[in-house]
Design a protein around this motif. Structure first.
Motif, PDB file in Angstrom:
ATOM      1  N   GLN A  63       0.867  -1.309   0.096  1.00  0.00           N
ATOM      2  CA  GLN A  63       0.186   0.135  -0.086  1.00  0.00           C
ATOM      3  C   GLN A  63       0.802   1.330  -0.029  1.00  0.00           C
ATOM      4  N   ASP A  64       2.112   1.107   0.695  1.00  0.00           N
ATOM      5  CA  ASP A  64       2.488   2.546   0.641  1.00  0.00           C
ATOM      6  C   ASP A  64       3.250   2.975  -0.668  1.00  0.00           C
ATOM      7  N   CYS A  94       0.511   4.244  -2.425  1.00  0.00           N
ATOM      8  CA  CYS A  94       0.146   5.695  -2.040  1.00  0.00           C
ATOM      9  C   CYS A  94       1.060   6.728  -2.545  1.00  0.00           C
ATOM     10  N   PHE A 141     -22.050   9.283   3.129  1.00  0.00           N
ATOM     11  CA  PHE A 141     -21.551  10.310   3.577  1.00  0.00           C
ATOM     12  C   PHE A 141     -22.390  11.575   3.432  1.00  0.00           C
ATOM     13  N   HIS A 142     -23.675  11.131   2.837  1.00  0.00           N
ATOM     14  CA  HIS A 142     -24.611  12.223   3.019  1.00  0.00           C
ATOM     15  C   HIS A 142     -25.026  12.192   4.379  1.00  0.00           C
ATOM     16  N   GLU A 171      -4.195  22.552   1.264  1.00  0.00           N
ATOM     17  CA  GLU A 171      -5.311  21.734   0.451  1.00  0.00           C
ATOM     18  C   GLU A 171      -5.439  20.356   0.873  1.00  0.00           C
ATOM     19  N   VAL A 172      -4.390  19.766   0.504  1.00  0.00           N
ATOM     20  CA  VAL A 172      -4.407  18.313   0.850  1.00  0.00           C
ATOM     21  C   VAL A 172      -4.754  17.707   2.258  1.00  0.00           C
ATOM     22  N   SER A 212      -8.210  18.434   3.193  1.00  0.00           N
ATOM     23  CA  SER A 212      -9.179  17.270   2.489  1.00  0.00           C
ATOM     24  C   SER A 212      -9.095  15.978   2.786  1.00  0.00           C
ATOM     25  N   ARG A 213      -8.075  15.864   3.761  1.00  0.00           N
ATOM     26  CA  ARG A 213      -7.978  14.462   4.010  1.00  0.00           C
ATOM     27  C   ARG A 213      -8.765  13.925   5.138  1.00  0.00           C
ATOM     28  N   ALA A 242     -10.349   6.886   6.120  1.00  0.00           N
ATOM     29  CA  ALA A 242     -10.762   6.047   5.285  1.00  0.00           C
ATOM     30  C   ALA A 242     -12.083   5.564   5.571  1.00  0.00           C
ATOM     31  N   VAL A 243     -12.824   5.277   4.487  1.00  0.00           N
ATOM     32  CA  VAL A 243     -14.567   4.768   4.910  1.00  0.00           C
ATOM     33  C   VAL A 243     -14.535   3.665   5.648  1.00  0.00           C
ATOM     34  N   LEU A 244     -13.797   2.741   5.233  1.00  0.00           N
ATOM     35  CA  LEU A 244     -13.756   1.645   6.159  1.00  0.00           C
ATOM     36  C   LEU A 244     -13.565   1.698   7.685  1.00  0.00           C
ATOM     37  N   LYS A 289       5.278  13.601   7.574  1.00  0.00           N
ATOM     38  CA  LYS A 289       3.746  14.102   7.432  1.00  0.00           C
ATOM     39  C   LYS A 289       3.171  15.279   7.858  1.00  0.00           C
ATOM     40  N   GLU A 304       4.169  17.799   5.146  1.00  0.00           N
ATOM     41  CA  GLU A 304       3.236  17.506   4.086  1.00  0.00           C
ATOM     42  C   GLU A 304       1.659  18.004   4.006  1.00  0.00           C
ATOM     43  N   HIS A 321      -3.528   9.713   7.521  1.00  0.00           N
ATOM     44  CA  HIS A 321      -2.409   9.717   6.186  1.00  0.00           C
ATOM     45  C   HIS A 321      -1.565   8.267   6.091  1.00  0.00           C
ATOM     46  N   GLN A 377      -3.170   5.493   7.692  1.00  0.00           N
ATOM     47  CA  GLN A 377      -3.861   4.284   7.233  1.00  0.00           C
ATOM     48  C   GLN A 377      -3.881   4.128   5.723  1.00  0.00           C
ATOM     49  N   VAL A 378      -3.831   5.044   4.776  1.00  0.00           N
ATOM     50  CA  VAL A 378      -3.706   5.041   3.407  1.00  0.00           C
ATOM     51  C   VAL A 378      -2.230   4.933   3.098  1.00  0.00           C
ATOM     52  N   SER A 379      -1.221   4.848   3.731  1.00  0.00           N
ATOM     53  CA  SER A 379       0.130   4.610   3.161  1.00  0.00           C
ATOM     54  C   SER A 379       0.907   3.443   3.921  1.00  0.00           C
TER      55      SER A 379
END
Lengths: 446, 550
Positions: A135-136, A139, B2-3, B31-32, B35-36, B39-41, B137, B140, B300, B302-304
């Motif tokens: 995943q990294d 990403c 997410f409504h 901005e990034v 907007s983060r 994760a939905v799960l 992070k 960033e 961050h 979570q997704v990386s």
């Protein structure tokens, strides 16, 4: 330094038959942020340390001395009766800082791995590096290429993790539904045309993401003919293909599927592999394979952030691979495949027994999930999240998590068969059947 | 989905602090960063609260640990303690974990942070992939092109590399023997205000600082000055990114404190790690700070990286459990002594050999000595080209200065590390200062020597062990970039013959700028140098071919 060229161009003239459309300049695909990244001088020094002759005294790198590491030995006892012992110099490798791209012996092994299973064209122009889980790598590739508001092509449904990676960039998702073999080429072409027909000055999509073997959540395995068609589409539209393949060995066929990497004549594929479903999900060890300029840029990013993936994980994986050898590895994966196949079979039976007409699904060709479409219910969110969990006592994931647009109503649910006991599967699906009945009843009444 | 608005926990960019006013952290983010979202799960997982007894679960994509090959993991510590991971512990070691870290370990480290720093509010702590990832992070999340960022001069080189792609406006603050000078910080802030023309969007809010054992200068900011700097941060609405891996490597009489311990206004993001205390290879660190920022870091992650290596986390967790606070303090004291001895030895031999040649401050913490060469303007060539053949390698100081317009940074400094080198070598290295060597060879040189017997080579990093199966050893000099080869495919005796002999050399890593096709080389063998060789091609990262030019 003499001869410094634009790092985005491949260096070296490889003498082989090439199509004229092989990509040599990747600067189109990367964003400005990535272009501004330089190698970390301290990490480059680390390389020099590892490779310098022993009479050079290094006063450069801030390496903690191994005397201060509190561990003496670590022994991993395996289920087959053998064990891996880390002590002395091997343990020091596992405890010390390492090169960003990964331990050199492991990298050699991984390169051999890729050659054996994929034999990519022009492998000399590709790098393989170890990442913190597959995943990294993914990403960082997205962070390498995407700009705010960019369009990106994903299937629908798709892995929720990649949607989460992309969402901070507020992308425009260009999606096409999957059929039972995955991404449908003509639907994909339609989707791309539709995107372009929206205006003249829209940005061009650069990335195409897919999870071709046992796609999460739908469980589809993409056959090679379709992969070739999709590859053509990528060439026509000048796209990079992000081949996210953590379930590569978890297909239920007799032979390994042919990957996009094996077809990649033009240098478009960036492939992400993982050991999470192989040796242990806790290892956080994956590896990415891609054109050298892109992988190098990601290495620079890693140098500034994670530095490298856990040395301990790398050493363990290396020892396991060495111990198994290729034949042993294939046998080992066959056992794992058998394990999941039995579970899939059982869940399919149980689903058929209890759900009957209430839902439809395709039996997955790989992976660990069943992707079920509930009939007669427009949107399953409340049914799954509140009534399912709290009233009936059964927990699934509503399909919204896997849709690029989670606000739209969705009738799908994902069920995992990797962990539940057979008894629980029976109980759970009986409860699901009741849940659906009640929900259909409610819908009819409204 | 997410409504429906996500639960309140995920919209905590506003927070009440102990003095009663609320702080909106989204104004500090780019901005990034803004907007983060989680994760939905993961949001869903958190919604599964109050799960009734007997609930059947098909939601998690977890793998059954039964299929993994491990039976048990046994670890022996140097102090005689040992433990074994089996059953539930083993399961945790091989399974996916929470992004914030394995909960018992997270709890242990959170308590440790509380114990040593006593933050004045309930700061959030998560585990991160080495302290550097925490810094990265955070940057960033916050940096933007043209927005100001405040750093020491010199500052940590890797920190500069993290900032570089964002092209921020750097405002540097010089240090004295006690770290960054508060008056100069105020001056930099005022200058930045003026340069932005009062536009709050352009005015940056981030002060990046290594307050204890600054890398490279080794200064420790005394408590009084830390309080001054904190007050300035409050006055000018700064966040302080406290990068503190050397907190325990403090050689002074009195303990130093952290900015976190002063943080009444919730401005400090503290990043630390176990790398310099226990093991760097495991990549385990902690980030502590206000919830809205730490959360973004977690999302961050979570997704990386997903989470840190579970095995590493379990091993550290068990070790800390065995030790307790007492054992941990013992380890800290031991580590401090090891490095103090080395520092003292390095200083003694620097005094012996380098007196009059260099200027330096005595480092109060950390692992480095920052030296300024007297009477030489630019030492880059000396360090890169002449030092290695003389047998010593240091880091040229330029890498520790942020890019700037106008006045150039000083070019006569270098950083010297005393952490890793063998004790006896510290003396040896200082006694052969590379100031007077002149290399005549304009070309890159590779050195070939015959190896008469198979032997193992332990490289300077002690981490690799290569058996020489062939007869030759190849060293690339001057650049010191390529290692001794362990595969030579064609007979090297071609060197002596006049035909177009080619030599394929397999190496551990060839950085792409390391060689250019057609570049002329001189091959040095047995004391003689032959200048008619060139690079032919690079097959891949690990292999190059060289051949004769005629």
């Amino acid at each position: 330094m003499s001869g410094m060229r634009n790092m985005w161009q491949l260096s070296g003239q490889i003498l082989r038959k090439q199509k004229p459309s092989v990509i040599t300049d990747y600067s189109y695909f990367v964003n400005d942020l990535a272009k501004g990244r330089k190698p970390s001088p301290l990490r480059e020094l680390m390389r020099m340390l590892a490779s310098a002759s022993s009479n050079v005294i290094f006063l450069a790198e801030g390496l903690p001395h191994s005397d201060t590491h509190p561990f003496n030995e670590a022994r991993f006892d395996l289920k087959d009766g053998t064990s891996i012992t880390l002590s002395g110099k091997l343990l020091t490798s596992a405890l010390q800082y390492g090169p960003t791209e990964g331990h050199p012996d492991l990298l050699q092994k991984l390169r051999q791995f890729q050659e054996r299973f994929h034999n990519p064209p022009g492998f000399d122009d590709r790098d393989v590096i170890a990442t913190v889980g597959g995943q990294d790598g993914l990403c960082k590739t997205i962070e390498l290429c995407m700009d705010f508001g960019d369009p990106v092509i994903v299937p629908s449904p798709t892995y929720s993790g990649v949607l989460a990676m992309m969402r901070p960039y507020r992308p425009k998702f260009v999606t096409a539904a999957e059929d039972k073999y995955g991404f449908c080429p003509y639907k994909l072409r339609e989707a791309i045309n539709k995107y372009w027909s929206h205006g003249n000055s829209v940005k061009a999509p650069k990335l195409l993401y897919l999870n071709p073997t046992a796609s999460n959540p739908s469980g589809t395995v993409m056959p090679i003919e379709r992969k070739k068609e999709i590859y053509e589409i990528a060439c026509e539209n000048n796209l990079l293909i992000l081949e996210d393949d953590p379930y590569y060995f978890l297909h239920f066929d007799n032979s390994e599927p042919q990957s996009f990497l094996s077809l990649d004549e033009e240098g478009r594929v960036v492939r992400f592999d993982s050991f999470s479903k192989v040796f242990s999900s806790g290892l956080r060890l994956g590896f990415m394979t891609g054109p050298r300029p892109l992988v190098q840029a990601i290495e620079y990013h890693m140098q500034a952030s994670v530095l490298h993936t856990s040395s301990l994980s790398q050493i363990i994986a290396l020892q396991l691979l060495n111990q198994l050898g290729w034949d042993g590895f294939i046998k080992y994966m066959k056992k794992i495949r058998q394990f999941y196949m039995e579970r899939r079979n059982h869940m399919s039976e149980v689903a058929s027994k209890h759900l009957q007409d209430r839902a439809e699904w395709t039996v997955p060709d790989g992976g660990m999930f069943l992707w079920i479409k509930v009939k007669g219910v427009l949107d399953v969110y409340e049914m799954v999240m509140s009534r399912g969990v709290h009233t009936k006592g059964v927990m699934f994931v509503p399909g919204h998590a896997f849709m690029p647009d989670p606000t739209k109503p969705c009738p799908y649910i994902r069920a995992s068969y990797s962990l539940a006991s057979y008894e629980d599967m029976d109980k759970g699906f009986a409860r699901l059947a009741e849940l659906i009945d009640e929900e259909q009843h409610h819908q009819a009444q409204r | 989905m997410f409504h429906r608005s996500p639960p309140q926990r995920f919209h905590s960019e506003k927070m009440e602090n102990s003095t009663g006013y609320s702080m909106d952290y989204s104004k500090y983010m780019n901005e990034v960063g803004k907007s983060r979202h989680p994760a939905v799960l993961r949001v869903m997982e958190s919604m599964y609260i109050g799960i009734p007894e007997g609930c059947v679960e098909f939601a998690a994509g977890k793998v059954d640990p039964e299929i993994f090959p491990f039976e048990s993991i046994s670890v022996k510590l140097k102090d005689g303690n040992s433990f074994c991971l089996e059953g539930n512990d083993l399961m945790n070691a091989v399974q996916y974990q929470n992004s914030a870290g394995y909960p018992p370990l997270r709890k242990q480290l959170k308590e440790m942070v509380r114990h040593f720093h006593k933050p004045p509010y309930d700061a959030e702590t998560i585990l991160i992939s080495g302290h550097q990832d925490g810094v990265c992070k955070t940057l960033e999340m916050m940096l933007e092109k043209g927005k100001s960022v405040f750093v020491a001069d010199p500052t940590y080189a890797s920190g500069i590399e993290m900032m570089r792609p964002y092209q921020p406006a750097y405002y540097t603050i010089r240090e004295d023997a006690d770290g960054i000078i508060p008056e100069l910080l105020i001056e930099a802030l005022e200058r930045s205000k003026k340069d932005c023309g009062g536009d709050p969007k352009k005015m940056g809010n981030l002060l990046y600082i290594v307050p204890n054992g600054s890398n490279p200068s080794g200064t420790v900011i005394p408590t009084k000055r830390k309080k001054e700097i904190y007050k300035i941060a409050c006055d000018y609405d700064l966040l302080i990114l406290e990068d503190d891996p050397y907190f325990f490597h403090n050689y002074q009489e009195e303990d130093s404190i952290s900015f976190l311990s002063l943080d009444t206004e919730r401005r400090v993001i503290r990043i630390e790690g176990l790398s310099k205390l226990m093991t760097p290879g495991f990549r385990i660190g902690m980030a502590t700070g206000p919830l809205p920022i730490i959360e973004k870091m977690e999302w961050h992650m979570q997704v990386s990286v997903g989470h840190l290596s579970s095995i590493s986390m379990m091993v550290i967790h068990k070790t800390l459990e065995k030790w307790g606070l007492e054992g941990f303090n013992k380890q800290v004291a031991y580590v401090r002594e090891v490095y103090r001895k080395r520092r003292d030895l390095a200083l003694a031999s620097a005094e012996k050999y380098l007196k009059g040649l260099v200027k330096y401050n005595i480092p109060r913490a950390g692992m480095f000595i920052w030296m300024e060469v007297i009477g030489v303007e630019d030492i880059l060539d000396m360090v890169l080209k002449r030092a290695a053949p003389k047998g010593v390698m240091v880091v040229p100081g330029l890498t520790f200065f942020v890019p700037r317009e106008g006045q150039d940074p000083p070019k006569n400094c270098f950083r010297l590390s005393y952490s890793y080198v063998k004790m006896e070598d510290i003396d040896r290295s200082h006694s052969s200062p590379p100031l007077d060597i002149d290399i005549q060879e304009p070309m890159r040189m590779i050195k070939v020597s015959k190896c008469d017997y198979p032997r193992s080579i332990a490289s300077a990093s002690e981490s690799r062990h290569y058996e020489y199966r062939n007869r030759y050893i190849v060293d690339f000099c001057n650049d010191a970039i390529l290692s001794s080869s362990d595969h030579l495919f064609s007979p090297f005796d071609d060197l002596s013959c006049k035909s177009k002999g080619k030599l394929v050399i397999a190496l551990d890593n060839v950085p792409s700028e390391a060689r250019v096709d057609g570049e002329k080389l001189s091959v040095h063998r047995d004391g003689k140098s032959q200048r008619d060789w060139q690079f032919c091609k690079q097959r891949h990262r690990h292999e190059v071919t060289i051949g004769r030019t005629q």
